[in-house]
Design a protein around this motif. Sequence first.
Motif, short mmCIF file in Angstrom:
data_model
loop_
_atom_site.label_atom_id
_atom_site.label_comp_id
_atom_site.label_asym_id
_atom_site.label_seq_id
_atom_site.Cartn_x
_atom_site.Cartn_y
_atom_site.Cartn_z
N SER A 236 30.88 41.78 40.02
CA SER A 236 31.49 40.63 39.23
C SER A 236 31.30 40.91 37.74
O SER A 236 32.16 40.96 36.87
N ARG A 237 29.85 41.16 37.35
CA ARG A 237 29.65 41.45 36.11
C ARG A 237 30.11 42.97 35.59
O ARG A 237 30.58 42.93 34.32
N ARG B 66 32.79 44.43 36.58
CA ARG B 66 34.18 44.11 36.42
C ARG B 66 34.35 43.35 35.08
O ARG B 66 35.53 44.04 34.33
N GLY C 42 36.51 34.58 33.68
CA GLY C 42 36.87 35.99 33.51
C GLY C 42 37.13 36.06 32.16
O GLY C 42 37.01 35.30 31.28
N ASN D 151 26.35 34.27 38.70
CA ASN D 151 27.30 34.34 37.52
C ASN D 151 27.88 32.90 37.17
O ASN D 151 28.69 32.72 36.51
#
Length: 559
Positions: A199-200, A202, A364, A490
């Motif tokens: 996720s980081r 991305r 995001g 996150n």
Amino acid sequence: MSTEAVPGSGDHDAGRYGRVPFASAVVLGFPSDLDLDGLAEGVSAGGMAPDASLAALADRACDPAILPGLSDDQLLGLVSAGRRLAARAAWVQQAAIAEFASRRLEPDGKKATPLGFTAFSPDELAQEIIATGNFAELRMAQSREAVTRLPASTALLRDGRISEYQMKIIIEATGCLSDEDAAEADRLLAAAAAGLTPSRLRAMCTRIVMMIDPRAAEERKKTAAKQARVTRWQEDSGNAALSGRELPPQEVLAASQHMDATARALRAGGLPGTLQQLRVRVYLDLAQGLDPLDRLRDEPPVDDDCSRDDGPHGAGVPDGGADPRGGTGSDPGLAPVKAVINLLVPAGTLLGWSSAPGEIPGFGLLDPKTTRDLVEAASKHPETRWCATIIGADGTATAHGCAPGQHPWQPSQAGPSGSGHKNQGPGQDPGPAERSAEVAEFLRRLRVEPSRIARGECDHRNYSGKYVISRKVKHLIQARASTCTAPGCNRPAAEADADHTIPWPDGPSCECNLGAPCRYHHRNKQAPGWHLDQPEPGVFRWRNPSGRTHTTYPTRYII
């Protein structure tokens, strides 16, 4: 050791496999000098390349007679070895598929597949990877792109430092860039990708692509928006799912806040269920044209004004009057949004001379225009407050301050600069001195007085003898690390606990003994066998019951 055949290949297979020379026979064996103690943290196996030697060590460790005897430390080392070996295997397949794809390019394009290969060539590959022809064609295109455009990231995959999934994230994110810009993105990503969760990674990919070529990023967004859709499918459990994809971020945020506010109203009205369960109920009611508040049968009607600040849902424009949302009747714009979310906005993006994206931790990244639109909407709400974090040369936060009172913001308040990088016109990009002056003037208008964030040695200037810390100190530690201080987590720091690393009163209420783990990792830290220490302000060293340690550091902002 004498020359041997490949295990399982007798003379009848010699024509198919050939004979294996001495060196290969050694690779296929189990070297006797590989010690299982090497799987422990900090020992040789942790730094071994994912080659045949590590494969042999891992294979030996998985022997049913050996595996149960490994220590917890060795067992987790074996997990790490498996991760690196899986990445190496993915690199082998990627290299082979890329070479196959290069041999099946359609030269004239007349009978090419949608991605440019000769007819039916993806079906050749599909039979080997047990997939559909469409999936195989996509793998051909992506593998070739990785090898030709992303050599640094491909090297990380080969060395076992990123996973196949992480490689896929990089390929998809950089696909909209030119070859030259993809090379720049590859260089930047390869420097940090190995230490990032998917996720980081991305988020970093999205941020870098926006900053390198904002027009390409915007075009990618517009192209994907053409595929906006609502999909439904059956979950593995037998339940169902309903999802909207490629929707406008502003409207998704407004809709989400409206559902949250309605769910809270149902809970306040006495409807049973957790907030999450009530939110699901609200979602389904709204999707079926029902009013969720009708479930409060004995409650009086809820006035529209009670929830108007959570999103645009039905506020009208009085005849002959101004739209209460700040726009006109034909273009109402966004409703004032109460910033219960934490919106991170680079000053250059707000003032118009940077293409760096904004970010909502836990949600995001947002492109510059969406970021400015949301800032304008949020600033109209009377409960929204501005904060400013000063970023140092190394990308970490050096100071932070909060503005008193409400400060509505309009795009016209931006400086005279253009929109930055490839979107700017001639002479519109200000120099460093002008940028600094614009930021200083903006902070002056906000009446922000930044306080230094402790790094390295703590001078204890914000020490308190009380257990409960001030809002100021809480904001300092949240700016220092924008997400939970646990490895790989996150969750936004703005929603996390203010935690004493050494429990109070044995540990002081000071920046050097405070962090912002999420509630889950706050409890995790206190569990038997776990230990957390903070060797310097903002550096957190987690030791698990297996004796292995993982360290997290202050956030490095990319602006």
